[in-house]
Design a protein around this motif. Structure first.
Motif, PDB file in Angstrom:
ATOM      1  N   ASP A 279       0.992  -1.176   0.410  1.00  0.00           N
ATOM      2  CA  ASP A 279      -0.144  -0.382  -0.071  1.00  0.00           C
ATOM      3  C   ASP A 279       0.783   1.553  -0.051  1.00  0.00           C
ATOM      4  O   ASP A 279       0.550   2.169  -0.742  1.00  0.00           O
ATOM      5  CB  ASP A 279      -0.381   0.046   1.482  1.00  0.00           C
ATOM      6  CG  ASP A 279      -2.077  -0.611   1.589  1.00  0.00           C
ATOM      7  OD1 ASP A 279      -2.220  -1.734  -0.053  1.00  0.00           O
ATOM      8  OD2 ASP A 279      -2.367  -1.847   1.845  1.00  0.00           O
ATOM      9  N   LYS A 280       2.050   1.497   0.716  1.00  0.00           N
ATOM     10  CA  LYS A 280       2.821   2.414   1.104  1.00  0.00           C
ATOM     11  C   LYS A 280       4.004   2.052  -0.349  1.00  0.00           C
ATOM     12  O   LYS A 280       4.342   3.644  -0.530  1.00  0.00           O
ATOM     13  CB  LYS A 280       3.503   2.596   2.185  1.00  0.00           C
ATOM     14  CG  LYS A 280       2.822   2.861   3.107  1.00  0.00           C
ATOM     15  CD  LYS A 280       3.270   2.925   4.825  1.00  0.00           C
ATOM     16  CE  LYS A 280       4.676   3.816   4.451  1.00  0.00           C
ATOM     17  NZ  LYS A 280       6.191   3.629   5.568  1.00  0.00           N
ATOM     18  N   ALA A 281       4.084   1.275  -0.736  1.00  0.00           N
ATOM     19  CA  ALA A 281       5.135   1.147  -1.725  1.00  0.00           C
ATOM     20  C   ALA A 281       6.474   1.476  -1.096  1.00  0.00           C
ATOM     21  O   ALA A 281       7.203   1.978  -1.715  1.00  0.00           O
ATOM     22  CB  ALA A 281       5.209   1.504  -2.744  1.00  0.00           C
ATOM     23  N   ASP A 282       6.150   1.183   0.305  1.00  0.00           N
ATOM     24  CA  ASP A 282       7.892   1.631   1.093  1.00  0.00           C
ATOM     25  C   ASP A 282       8.389  -0.002   2.231  1.00  0.00           C
ATOM     26  O   ASP A 282       7.144  -0.406   2.602  1.00  0.00           O
ATOM     27  CB  ASP A 282       8.214   2.866   1.413  1.00  0.00           C
ATOM     28  CG  ASP A 282       9.127   2.959   2.335  1.00  0.00           C
ATOM     29  OD1 ASP A 282      10.050   2.485   2.298  1.00  0.00           O
ATOM     30  OD2 ASP A 282       9.267   4.523   2.443  1.00  0.00           O
ATOM     31  N   TYR A 283       9.420   0.280   3.017  1.00  0.00           N
ATOM     32  CA  TYR A 283       9.335  -0.279   3.977  1.00  0.00           C
ATOM     33  C   TYR A 283       9.161   0.753   5.497  1.00  0.00           C
ATOM     34  O   TYR A 283       8.728   1.760   5.292  1.00  0.00           O
ATOM     35  CB  TYR A 283      10.962  -0.823   4.244  1.00  0.00           C
ATOM     36  CG  TYR A 283      11.525  -1.621   3.079  1.00  0.00           C
ATOM     37  CD1 TYR A 283      11.127  -2.612   3.369  1.00  0.00           C
ATOM     38  CD2 TYR A 283      11.965  -1.136   1.825  1.00  0.00           C
ATOM     39  CE1 TYR A 283      11.731  -3.466   2.092  1.00  0.00           C
ATOM     40  CE2 TYR A 283      12.423  -1.745   0.668  1.00  0.00           C
ATOM     41  CZ  TYR A 283      12.133  -2.813   0.498  1.00  0.00           C
ATOM     42  OH  TYR A 283      12.862  -3.483  -0.300  1.00  0.00           O
TER      43      TYR A 283
END
Length: 301
Positions: A253-257
Motif C-alpha cells: 500500500d505504501k510502496a515502502d518499507y
C-alpha cells in the motif's frame, strides 16, 4: 582482515539488484564485485561500471536453484590468495564499519561469518547453536529435529584456498552440485521430509526442495572443519530484526518499507537491507533508504 572481493550469483530474473550492489561495494568499500549470471547479460540491464559479470549456462539435468546458490561457494577457488566474501544479490549494505573496521583484527587466514546468529537466533533463540551442536543436517542424521543451526549462505569471508579446502572444491562444479542434490540431506525438502523429486524435469525445477541446500551443506562441512581444527573460525553477530531493514516490513500500500529513519541516518545501527523482490517493485524506496543511510558519504573514510 580486509575483504578483497565479493561474489554474487543470480538469475536474469533477479539481476536488477546488481547495479546498486556493485556501485556500493566498489565505490564505498573498494571491494571488487563479481557476479555469476545464469543467463545472458544482453537480457538484463546489468552494467560492468563497478564490477565483473560472468555469464554461465545451467547444467540441464541438475537443480537450477542449487546451481545458482552453490556457484558462490565454488567461485573463490579461482583466486586462492584473495579474501572473498559471499554476497546475497538482494541484501544491500547500509553502513561501512561492520564490513571493515569491525573485522580488521581477524587473522588473515581465518574463516569468518558476518551473520553468525542469523539462523541460530531466529530459530533456536541462542547465538551459537552452530558451534555447539553443528548444522541442522547433522542433527537430523542423529535423529533430532530440534537442535543444530545452519549458517546463512551469505557473508562467509575467507581466502579462496580455505573455501577449496573446506568444501572439497577440487571436483568439477557439476560433481559438487550432483553430490549435494543426490544425497537428499540438504535443503528445505529433506529438512521437512518432503517427497524426493522424480525425473529430470522435476529435479531441475524443484526450487523449494533444494532451497537452502547450500546453507545446509556448507554448514555441515564447515562445522567438521572447525571441530577437526582445520580452520580458525570467527563469528560476528547482529540482530536481523533490529539491525536490518527486512522485506517482511514491506508495504504494498505504501510502496515502502517500515523503518526508523532516525536510526538509519545515524549510520551505525542498521547494517543492511534484505530487499523486497523483484528489484523494480521497490527501486524507489531502496534508493531513498541508501541515500538516507549516508553510506556514500563514507567514501574515503
Amino acid at each position: 582482515m580486509k575483504i578483497d572481493k565479493i561474489v554474487f550469483s543470480t538469475s536474469e530474473e533477479y539481476s536488477g539488484f546488481w547495479n546498486i550492489q556493485s556501485k556500493i561495494w566498489k565505490s564505498v568499500f573498494d571491494i571488487e564485485p563479481v557476479c555469476i549470471l545464469f543467463g545472458k547479460k544482453e537480457n538484463t540491464n546489468m552494467k560492468e561500471d563497478y564490477g565483473t559479470i560472468i555469464e554461465r549456462e545451467f547444467e540441464k539435468d541438475l537443480p537450477k536453484v542449487l546451481q545458482i546458490t552453490w556457484s558462490k561457494f565454488d567461485y573463490p577457488k579461482t583466486e586462492p590468495d584473495t579474501v572473498w566474501m559471499l554476497g546475497d544479490i538482494d541484501m544491500v549494505p547500509l553502513q561501512k564499519f561492520y564490513f571493515t573496521d569491525n573485522i580488521k583484527d581477524a587473522p588473515e587466514n581465518a574463516y569468518l561469518h558476518l551473520n553468525f546468529a542469523g539462523i541460530s537466533l531466529v530459530r533456536r533463540g541462542i547465538l551459537d547453536a552452530f558451534l555447539k551442536e553443528g548444522s541442522e543436517s547433522i542433527a537430523r542424521s542423529n535423529g533430532s529435529y530440534n537442535t543444530g543451526a545452519d549458517l546463512p549462505g551469505h557473508y562467509h569471508v575467507s581466502k579462496g584456498s580455505n573455501f577449496q579446502k573446506i568444501f572439497n572444491l577440487d571436483r568439477t562444479f557439476r560433481e559438487q552440485v550432483d553430490d549435494i542434490a543426490s544425497s537428499h540431506r540438504h535443503g528445505l525438502g529433506p529438512a521437512g521430509n518432503s517427497e524426493k523429486p522424480q525425473g529430470v524435469d522435476e529435479i531441475v525445477n524443484a526450487g523449494g526442495y533444494y532451497w537452502c541446500a547450500e546453507e545446509s551443506y556448507s554448514s555441515e562441512k564447515l562445522f567438521y572443519a572447525v571441530q577437526n581444527k582445520q580452520i580458525e573460525f570467527y563469528g560476528y553477530c547482529y540482530h536481523n530484526g533490529h539491525n536490518r531493514i527486512d522485506r517482511s516490513t514491506w508495504s504494498n500500500d505504501k510502496a515502502d518499507y517500515f523503518y526508523d529513519k532516525k536510526r538509519l541516518s545515524s549510520g551505525s545501527e542498521i547494517v543492511d537491507i534484505h530487499c523486497e523482490r523483484p528489484y523494480e517493485k521497490q527501486e524507489n524506496a531502496l534508493n531513498e533508504i541508501v541515500e538516507l543511510s549516508g553510506i556514500f558519504e563514507t567514501v574515503g573514510v
